[in-house]
Design an enzyme around this catalytic site. Sequence first.
Site: not given
Length: 452
Positions: A169, A193, A211, A224
Site C-alpha cells: 500500500s 464493502d 470502509h 482502503c
Amino acid sequence: IQIKPQRYYLYKDLASHLIGYLGEISEPQLISGSYPDNKQGDLIGQAGVERVWQKNLNGIRGGEQVEVDAAGRRLSVISRRPPVAGQNLGLTIDKKLQLTAEKCLKDKRGSIVALHPMTGEILAMASNPAFDPNLFLEGLNRTEWARLVTSKDHPLQNRSVAGQYAPGSTFKIVMALAGLEEGIDPREEAFCDGKFPFGEHTFRCWRKQGHGRVALHRAIVESCDVYFYKLGKRLGVDKIHHYAKMCGLGTVSGYELGSEREGLIPSSPWKLKRFGVSWQPGETISAAIGQSFVLVTPLQMARLISAFFNGGVLYQPKAVKWVGKDDKQVYQFAPEVNGRLKAKEQNIALVRSALIGVVNEPGGTGSRSRIKTGPIVAGKTGTAQVVALGKEKPVQKGEEPPPDLNDHAWFVSIASADKPEIAVAVLVENGGHGGSAAAPMAKEMFDAFYSK
C-alpha cells in the site's frame, strides 16, 4: 622492515554494507590496469566505500634505495621516499541514527534507510543480517566464504539498494498522484464493502467489513484497497507505469556505491516482450495496490516520499560528503538532482495532506509513528504479500503459516511535514502489518534524530 597497512573496523558490522570491506587483490584485478599502485598481496576495497573510493584511500607506497656489501649487509641509504597517506572521507552517515536503525532490525531481516530530504544525503542505511568486515582482513577460508554466500539470509546483500520488494500500500502514494493528474475529483467517493468482484475473481480489502463511502483523502488515511482497485481499473497499467517512473521507481537512483537494482514497474509492452503474452486487466487491479509484478527498493521509497515534501525534487543519494587530507576538506560534494515530479503542485499538496492524515488523524494506519509533542510526522503504511493468494501451501486448521510466508511490513515517512529534515523507509521481511511492525521503528528513528 616491511610495514603492512591494516584496517580495523572498530564498530564491526555497523554500516558494513555501505562501508564495504578489503580483500587481497586478485589476479584479474592486477592485470586489469585499474590498480597501477598495487601489487600482489595488497589489500584493496572489494565493496562499498572501500571499493569505490579505493584510489583516494590507498595512498602511495614509500621506500628506500640502500647500498649493501657483498654479504648483503646494509651500508648506507642512497635515497628515501616517504610513504604518502591516502585521503580521508567524510561520510554523510549519522552514527546515532545508524546505531538506532541496526538496533531496530536486530534478529530481523530487513532494511531501514534515512535520507535528508533536501539534499539526498544518506543519514542511515541498515541492512540486516549484516557481516563483520574484519573477517575479510583475517582471510576467509573456503568453508567460511561458502557459508556467507549460500546463506538463505543473504548477509552480504545490501537489502536497502539490492532488495526488490512488492511495495504494497505504500504504492498508493503514486496511485493517488496519478489519479489526480489524470483528472479524478478528490471529492468523488467510492463505496467499499470489503470486496471488489472483477471477472472470475473477487479482490479483498484488508478491512473485511469495508470502509463504506470514501474519497481520496480518507482512502489514503485508512488505506482502503477497494478505492484503489477501482482507481487502477480507470487508469490502466500504462498510465500507472508512467507516473511511477516519474516518481523515481523502476529505475536506479544513482546510488554511488554500486550493487543497486532498479526494481520493476510493469507495463503492457514489458509483459508482451518478457513473457510473450498480453497484459491482463486483472493484473492492473493487483498492481494498483503495489502487488502483481511491482517491485521497489527501500532506497527508492525513501527518495519517493522525500520528493513529495521537498518541492518535487528527486536527489541522487549521497554517502560521501567530503574528501580531504589531514582533516581538511579538500572537496565537498553538493546535492545533485536527477529527477523531478512533473505534476501540479495542488495535486502533490493533496497527497501530502493525506500522508499527514495517515499518522495524525483518527483511523490513520500509521499512528504508531506519531511524535506526541514535536515535529509533524507524515507517512504511509504497507503490507505486501509474499506469495500470491491461492498459491501458498495450505495450512491446516490451528497451524501457523511458515514465517517466510508472512507479509512484508512497510512504512515510508518524513518529519517534519512542514520543515522536512529526515525521511525514513522501513522494510521488515515477513514482519506482518506495516502499521504495527514498521511504523514503530520509524518513530524510534525520529526520536533519535530529534533528541540530538
